[in-house]
Design a protein around this motif. Structure first.
Motif, PDB file in Angstrom:
ATOM      1  N   THR A 117      38.478  42.062  39.107  1.00 18.67           N
ATOM      2  CA  THR A 117      39.179  40.277  38.741  1.00 18.67           C
ATOM      3  C   THR A 117      40.377  40.491  39.701  1.00 18.67           C
ATOM      4  O   THR A 117      41.295  39.826  39.963  1.00 18.67           O
ATOM      5  CB  THR A 117      39.119  40.072  37.843  1.00 18.67           C
ATOM      6  OG1 THR A 117      37.052  39.672  37.344  1.00 18.67           O
ATOM      7  CG2 THR A 117      40.406  38.313  37.970  1.00 18.67           C
ATOM      8  N   GLU A 118      40.890  41.728  39.365  1.00 19.20           N
ATOM      9  CA  GLU A 118      42.401  42.078  39.787  1.00 19.20           C
ATOM     10  C   GLU A 118      42.342  41.875  41.420  1.00 19.20           C
ATOM     11  O   GLU A 118      43.775  42.021  41.722  1.00 19.20           O
ATOM     12  CB  GLU A 118      43.093  43.268  38.908  1.00 19.20           C
ATOM     13  CG  GLU A 118      43.422  42.980  37.559  1.00 19.20           C
ATOM     14  CD  GLU A 118      43.645  44.058  36.194  1.00 19.20           C
ATOM     15  OE1 GLU A 118      43.761  44.290  35.463  1.00 19.20           O
ATOM     16  OE2 GLU A 118      43.362  45.384  36.390  1.00 19.20           O
ATOM     17  N   TRP A 123      42.651  49.081  38.132  1.00 14.04           N
ATOM     18  CA  TRP A 123      41.957  47.878  38.356  1.00 14.04           C
ATOM     19  C   TRP A 123      40.787  47.307  38.309  1.00 14.04           C
ATOM     20  O   TRP A 123      40.160  48.652  39.262  1.00 14.04           O
ATOM     21  CB  TRP A 123      43.092  47.422  39.668  1.00 14.04           C
ATOM     22  CG  TRP A 123      44.297  47.561  39.952  1.00 14.04           C
ATOM     23  CD1 TRP A 123      44.919  48.221  39.196  1.00 14.04           C
ATOM     24  CD2 TRP A 123      45.518  47.130  40.272  1.00 14.04           C
ATOM     25  NE1 TRP A 123      46.716  47.957  39.892  1.00 14.04           N
ATOM     26  CE2 TRP A 123      46.880  47.129  40.559  1.00 14.04           C
ATOM     27  CE3 TRP A 123      45.045  46.103  41.668  1.00 14.04           C
ATOM     28  CZ2 TRP A 123      48.220  46.919  41.287  1.00 14.04           C
ATOM     29  CZ3 TRP A 123      46.484  45.390  42.551  1.00 14.04           C
ATOM     30  CH2 TRP A 123      47.400  46.142  42.469  1.00 14.04           C
ATOM     31  N   THR A 124      40.385  46.263  37.924  1.00  7.78           N
ATOM     32  CA  THR A 124      39.101  45.853  37.918  1.00  7.78           C
ATOM     33  C   THR A 124      39.263  45.022  38.813  1.00  7.78           C
ATOM     34  O   THR A 124      40.228  44.997  40.225  1.00  7.78           O
ATOM     35  CB  THR A 124      39.117  44.872  36.833  1.00  7.78           C
ATOM     36  OG1 THR A 124      40.133  43.713  36.623  1.00  7.78           O
ATOM     37  CG2 THR A 124      39.438  45.632  35.273  1.00  7.78           C
ATOM     38  N   GLU A 156      35.817  38.097  44.452  1.00  9.66           N
ATOM     39  CA  GLU A 156      35.081  39.039  43.897  1.00  9.66           C
ATOM     40  C   GLU A 156      34.169  39.618  44.715  1.00  9.66           C
ATOM     41  O   GLU A 156      34.026  40.712  44.242  1.00  9.66           O
ATOM     42  CB  GLU A 156      35.069  38.237  42.195  1.00  9.66           C
ATOM     43  CG  GLU A 156      35.883  38.517  41.241  1.00  9.66           C
ATOM     44  CD  GLU A 156      35.446  38.669  39.968  1.00  9.66           C
ATOM     45  OE1 GLU A 156      34.961  39.810  39.839  1.00  9.66           O
ATOM     46  OE2 GLU A 156      36.419  37.685  39.303  1.00  9.66           O
ATOM     47  N   THR A 160      42.240  38.851  42.895  1.00 10.90           N
ATOM     48  CA  THR A 160      43.600  38.230  43.210  1.00 10.90           C
ATOM     49  C   THR A 160      45.154  38.785  43.938  1.00 10.90           C
ATOM     50  O   THR A 160      45.971  37.930  44.474  1.00 10.90           O
ATOM     51  CB  THR A 160      44.147  38.019  41.706  1.00 10.90           C
ATOM     52  OG1 THR A 160      43.146  37.451  40.892  1.00 10.90           O
ATOM     53  CG2 THR A 160      45.469  37.341  41.135  1.00 10.90           C
ATOM     54  N   ARG A 161      44.784  40.143  43.390  1.00  9.52           N
ATOM     55  CA  ARG A 161      45.578  41.007  44.653  1.00  9.52           C
ATOM     56  C   ARG A 161      45.789  40.752  45.784  1.00  9.52           C
ATOM     57  O   ARG A 161      46.982  40.202  46.324  1.00  9.52           O
ATOM     58  CB  ARG A 161      46.249  42.627  43.950  1.00  9.52           C
ATOM     59  CG  ARG A 161      46.650  42.944  44.471  1.00  9.52           C
ATOM     60  CD  ARG A 161      49.111  43.231  44.474  1.00  9.52           C
ATOM     61  NE  ARG A 161      49.146  43.889  44.992  1.00  9.52           N
ATOM     62  CZ  ARG A 161      49.841  43.922  46.493  1.00  9.52           C
ATOM     63  NH1 ARG A 161      49.103  43.310  47.233  1.00  9.52           N
ATOM     64  NH2 ARG A 161      50.623  45.035  46.352  1.00  9.52           N
TER      65      ARG A 161
END
Length: 221
Positions: free
Chosen positions: A177-178, A174-175, A187, A181-182
């Motif tokens: 950003t991901e 996962w980045t 960030e 969001t999760r």
């Protein structure tokens, strides 16, 4: 100015890298090494920010040279150069302490951005590509990794529950950003967590954190 040492046994390859790097205002080549032993010696003398390390060289190969360079604890980071994006030695190079790897036929801009990323402590390998690499070569993990550990891994002992969660999804590719969001985080907060994870686990960078997630079985192959 980011300083670079080129380690490759092919004269034309070294010349091409030097010409490309020296065309940039923020990059400079300190020296060239023709084998792993020379790369280790020159790195100790010159302390470059980044070593561009070929894997297949006569005598001491790039993997062992990487291991010796990173074992010193100096600031120098190693960027492995491979012929194929899933070269059988790439995983071993990352385990040896390299901060990432690039394919030798990568676009010039990719090589330049990769060097700059490594110099600032980021991982060069894209998270999805890191996962693909580890999935393909998970059989290189040390014996016993696939069985239940007899005791919690001490490298994870100081992590908070949230940090363990984030390390797990880093291992899944996962980045930031991901992850943000999760877990409904900013960030900047994710970056702070990642930095703490690297510090607490002794991981040099994100690539090493992914390997740790596999080795401690936070992520299953």
């Amino acid at each position: 100015m980011t300083t670079v040492l080129i380690a490759d046994d092919q004269p034309l390859q070294r010349l091409g890298f030097r010409m490309l790097l020296e065309s940039q205002d923020d990059l400079t080549v300190l020296a060239e090494a023709t084998n792993g032993s020379e790369a280790v010696r020159l790195t100790a003398e010159l302390l470059p920010d980044v070593v561009l390390m070929d894997i297949r060289m006569p005598g001491l190969d790039g993997i062992e040279a990487t291991r010796r360079i990173t074992a010193t604890g100096d600031r120098t980071r190693v960027l492995i150069l491979t012929t194929f994006d899933l070269d059988e030695y790439a995983y071993a190079g990352l385990r040896a302490g390299a901060s990432g790897f690039l394919v030798k036929d990568a676009q010039p801009d990719d090589l330049l951005s990769g060097i700059r990323a490594v110099a600032t402590g980021d991982a060069v390998v894209a998270p999805s590509l890191t996962r693909r690499l580890l999935d393909a070569y998970v059989h290189h993990l040390p014996a016993g990794t696939h069985s239940e550990p007899s005791a919690p891994d001490p490298r994870l002992a100081t992590l908070t529950d949230r940090e363990r969660e984030i390390l797990t999804v880093i291992g899944k590719g996962w980045t930031n950003t991901e992850i943000a969001t999760r877990f409904h985080l900013a960030e900047s907060t994710v970056k702070t967590h990642v930095g703490r994870i690297l510090s607490k686990t002794g991981s040099r960078d994100r690539v090493q954190a992914v390997i740790l997630a596999y080795e401690t079985r936070l992520v299953q192959p």
